[in-house]
Design an enzyme around this catalytic site. Structure first.
Site, PDB file in Angstrom:
ATOM      1  CG  ASN A   5      -1.442   1.606   1.502  1.00  0.00           C
ATOM      2  OD1 ASN A   5      -2.161   1.750   0.984  1.00  0.00           O
ATOM      3  ND2 ASN A   5      -0.770   1.892   2.855  1.00  0.00           N
ATOM      4  CE  LYS A  43       0.335   4.388  -7.003  1.00  0.00           C
ATOM      5  NZ  LYS A  43       0.193   4.012  -5.916  1.00  0.00           N
ATOM      6  CE1 TYR A  60       0.164   7.858  -5.942  1.00  0.00           C
ATOM      7  CE2 TYR A  60      -1.635   8.543  -8.121  1.00  0.00           C
ATOM      8  CZ  TYR A  60      -1.156   7.948  -6.963  1.00  0.00           C
ATOM      9  OH  TYR A  60      -2.024   7.590  -5.868  1.00  0.00           O
TER      10      TYR A  60
HETATM   11  N1  LIG Z   1      -5.677   8.620  -1.210  1.00  0.00           N
HETATM   12  C1  LIG Z   1      -5.653   8.585  -2.609  1.00  0.00           C
HETATM   13  O1  LIG Z   1      -7.065   9.276  -3.256  1.00  0.00           O
HETATM   14  C2  LIG Z   1      -5.904   7.235  -3.438  1.00  0.00           C
HETATM   15  C3  LIG Z   1      -6.002   7.047  -4.777  1.00  0.00           C
HETATM   16  C4  LIG Z   1      -5.265   5.771  -5.143  1.00  0.00           C
HETATM   17  C5  LIG Z   1      -4.607   5.206  -4.411  1.00  0.00           C
HETATM   18  N2  LIG Z   1      -3.901   5.459  -3.801  1.00  0.00           N
HETATM   19  C6  LIG Z   1      -3.146   4.800  -3.148  1.00  0.00           C
HETATM   20  O2  LIG Z   1      -3.128   4.506  -2.137  1.00  0.00           O
HETATM   21  C7  LIG Z   1      -1.663   3.882  -0.723  1.00  0.00           C
HETATM   22  C8  LIG Z   1      -1.689   4.470   0.084  1.00  0.00           C
HETATM   23  O3  LIG Z   1      -1.953   6.248   0.133  1.00  0.00           O
HETATM   24  P1  LIG Z   1      -2.712   6.987   1.200  1.00  0.00           P
HETATM   25  O4  LIG Z   1      -3.585   7.696   0.257  1.00  0.00           O
HETATM   26  O5  LIG Z   1      -3.156   6.034   2.424  1.00  0.00           O
HETATM   27  O6  LIG Z   1      -1.107   8.238   0.955  1.00  0.00           O
HETATM   28  P2  LIG Z   1      -1.259   8.405   2.885  1.00  0.00           P
HETATM   29  O7  LIG Z   1      -1.825   8.414   3.263  1.00  0.00           O
HETATM   30  O8  LIG Z   1       0.274   9.413   2.472  1.00  0.00           O
HETATM   31  O9  LIG Z   1      -0.391   6.840   3.006  1.00  0.00           O
HETATM   32  C9  LIG Z   1       1.194   6.977   2.850  1.00  0.00           C
HETATM   33  C10 LIG Z   1       1.653   5.727   3.185  1.00  0.00           C
HETATM   34  O10 LIG Z   1       3.144   4.946   2.557  1.00  0.00           O
HETATM   35  C11 LIG Z   1       4.228   5.361   2.969  1.00  0.00           C
HETATM   36  N3  LIG Z   1       5.735   6.027   2.832  1.00  0.00           N
HETATM   37  C12 LIG Z   1       5.579   7.143   1.885  1.00  0.00           C
HETATM   38  N4  LIG Z   1       6.909   6.619   1.452  1.00  0.00           N
HETATM   39  C13 LIG Z   1       7.101   5.659   2.165  1.00  0.00           C
HETATM   40  C14 LIG Z   1       8.814   5.280   1.701  1.00  0.00           C
HETATM   41  N5  LIG Z   1       9.372   6.115   1.121  1.00  0.00           N
HETATM   42  N6  LIG Z   1       8.601   4.225   2.530  1.00  0.00           N
HETATM   43  C15 LIG Z   1       7.778   3.619   3.406  1.00  0.00           C
HETATM   44  N7  LIG Z   1       6.774   4.392   3.004  1.00  0.00           N
HETATM   45  C16 LIG Z   1       6.573   5.362   2.325  1.00  0.00           C
HETATM   46  C17 LIG Z   1       3.426   6.686   4.150  1.00  0.00           C
HETATM   47  O11 LIG Z   1       4.378   6.364   4.554  1.00  0.00           O
HETATM   48  P3  LIG Z   1       4.948   8.016   6.037  1.00  0.00           P
HETATM   49  O12 LIG Z   1       3.220   8.452   7.095  1.00  0.00           O
HETATM   50  O13 LIG Z   1       5.967   7.623   7.268  1.00  0.00           O
HETATM   51  O14 LIG Z   1       5.825   9.195   5.370  1.00  0.00           O
HETATM   52  C18 LIG Z   1       2.826   6.432   4.169  1.00  0.00           C
HETATM   53  O15 LIG Z   1       2.257   5.331   5.831  1.00  0.00           O
HETATM   54  C19 LIG Z   1      -0.427   4.551  -1.865  1.00  0.00           C
HETATM   55  O16 LIG Z   1      -0.193   3.302  -2.729  1.00  0.00           O
HETATM   56  C20 LIG Z   1      -1.375   5.743  -2.889  1.00  0.00           C
HETATM   57  O17 LIG Z   1      -0.809   5.568  -4.650  1.00  0.00           O
HETATM   58  C21 LIG Z   1      -4.160   6.929  -2.661  1.00  0.00           C
END
Ligand SMILES: NC(=O)c1ccc[n+]([C@@H]2O[C@H](COP(=O)([O-])OP(=O)(O)OC[C@H]3O[C@@H](n4cnc5c(N)ncnc54)[C@H](OP(=O)(O)O)[C@@H]3O)[C@@H](O)[C@H]2O)c1
Length: 331
Positions: free
Chosen positions: A111, A201, A197
């Site tokens: 994730n 994806k 980004y």
């Molecule tokens: N939110 C949306 O609308 C959306 C839509 C489509 C897909 N997604 C995908 O869903 C997934 C989770 O995203 P989210 O929306 O929950 O965002 P988020 O709240 O920013 O969570 C992202 C997570 O990834 C971790 N991360 C980032 N860079 C990292 C690294 N270098 N090493 C290890 N961990 C790392 C972050 O850790 P830190 O807290 O330490 O930064 C956090 O735990 C992502 O893959 C994102 O692309 C999200």
């Protein structure tokens, strides 16, 4: 996915509350300290998971996240392990610690992900590619032997889900036709960081389709199932580093259309709750929906791109992990 389908999903579809029974199962979640990963962990606790290993960049933030789960004593056991996807050593260390337990692993939720407009290198690649693509797949492949062992020992089909995005439709990755596509993507002068980004994806989806084909010949007792999903647009901290018009547009869309992280995280749990029927497939709104993939991904050209990019990924990763192809190969 067309704009209309996207709007329909965002405005009219609420993925159902997951109702699986995960009694006795062990899960690995990357990026489990916040956002979708943390909310998915909360569902897994409710659904009677026995153990959850959270991969996080900061132990203190990871432990704070665990406290926020309010786990009743004697129920789910949670372990917090350091994982920084910008470092291959960290990825290898995390994979080794997960394997150390030699125990059951039922599912891995890849994730963790980032979105940035800043171009900088990590492990020789633009950092979004390193985090969302190279390291995510390196980790997946390093975990395969343990998952296969678990499959043979427990007669289960371990599952891997990668959290991709419906925004993969924004790119057709013209770079795949280049002799060295990653060299082009890693060229600071040519990189369109507003699209990076989305490209990452799309790559996740193409690479899962190629990997699924490699794994399809697995012996039944070593079968591992892998799928991708989109959670839809959700409120989280993902956009914290974005700036300018791009960030403003996104912030408005989030205000008007976004799911809460809890609702979005249901799609992660539905993905990880699927069996072999989802192998190589893409999930939208918590269901297998291949038609929600872009026309490019589903086209013969998309298939060629997925095969080419898989080979390019292997070439890149085998510099750092020389037996990478053997790890993928069926035993
Ligand atoms: N939110 C949306 O609308 C959306 C839509 C489509 C897909 N997604 C995908 O869903 C997934 C989770 O995203 P989210 O929306 O929950 O965002 P988020 O709240 O920013 O969570 C992202 C997570 O990834 C971790 N991360 C980032 N860079 C990292 C690294 N270098 N090493 C290890 N961990 C790392 C972050 O850790 P830190 O807290 O330490 O930064 C956090 O735990 C992502 O893959 C994102 O692309 C999200």
């Amino acid at each position: 996915m067309s704009v209309l389908s996207f709007l329909y999903s965002q405005l009219f579809v609420t993925p159902p509350l997951p109702q699986y029974d995960f009694t006795g199962q062990t899960f690995v979640i990357t990026g489990g300290n916040t956002g979708l990963g943390l909310e998915a962990a909360r569902h897994l606790v409710r659904l009677k998971a026995a153990r959850i290993i959270l991969g996080v960049r900061s132990l203190s933030r990871g432990e704070e996240a665990v406290r926020s789960l309010n786990i009743p004593p004697g129920s789910c056991e949670i372990e917090v392990l350091l994982l920084n996807l910008e470092s291959y050593d960290s990825v290898k260390g995390f994979a080794a610690k997960v394997a150390e337990h030699g125990a059951r692993i039922d599912a891995v939720l890849l994730n963790a992900g980032k979105a940035t407009q800043d171009f900088y290198l990590a492990e020789g690649n633009e950092s979004t590619l390193t985090v969302n693509v190279m390291s995510t797949f390196l980790l997946l492949i390093l975990l395969l032997p343990g998952l296969r062992l678990s499959a043979a020992r427990y007669g289960s089909i371990p599952r891997i889900s990668i959290v991709a995005s419906d925004r993969h439709v924004e790119s057709n990755l013209p770079e795949w036709r280049e002799k060295d596509p990653f060299a082009v993507l890693n060229d600071a002068n040519r990189a369109d960081m507003n699209k990076r980004y989305h490209v990452s994806k799309l790559l996740q989806i193409l690479l899962v389709r190629a990997l699924a084909e490699c794994l399809a010949t697995q012996k039944q007792e070593f079968h591992v199932s892998v799928n991708t999903l989109t959670p839809g647009l959700c409120r989280s901290s993902l956009i914290r580093d974005l700036r300018g018009l791009f960030a403003i547009q996104l912030a408005i869309m989030i205000l008007l259309l976004a799911r809460t992280t809890e609702v979005g995280s249901r799609t992660l749990v539905h993905a990880i709750g699927q069996g072999a029927e989802s192998h190589g497939k893409y999930m939208n709104d918590g269901k297998i929906q291949e038609h929600a993939l872009s026309a490019f991904v589903r086209s013969p050209e998309g298939k060629q791109a997925s095969e080419k990019m898989w080979e390019e990924l292997m070439i890149k990763l085998e510099v750092h992990q020389p037996n990478i192809r053997d790890l993928v190969r069926t035993r």
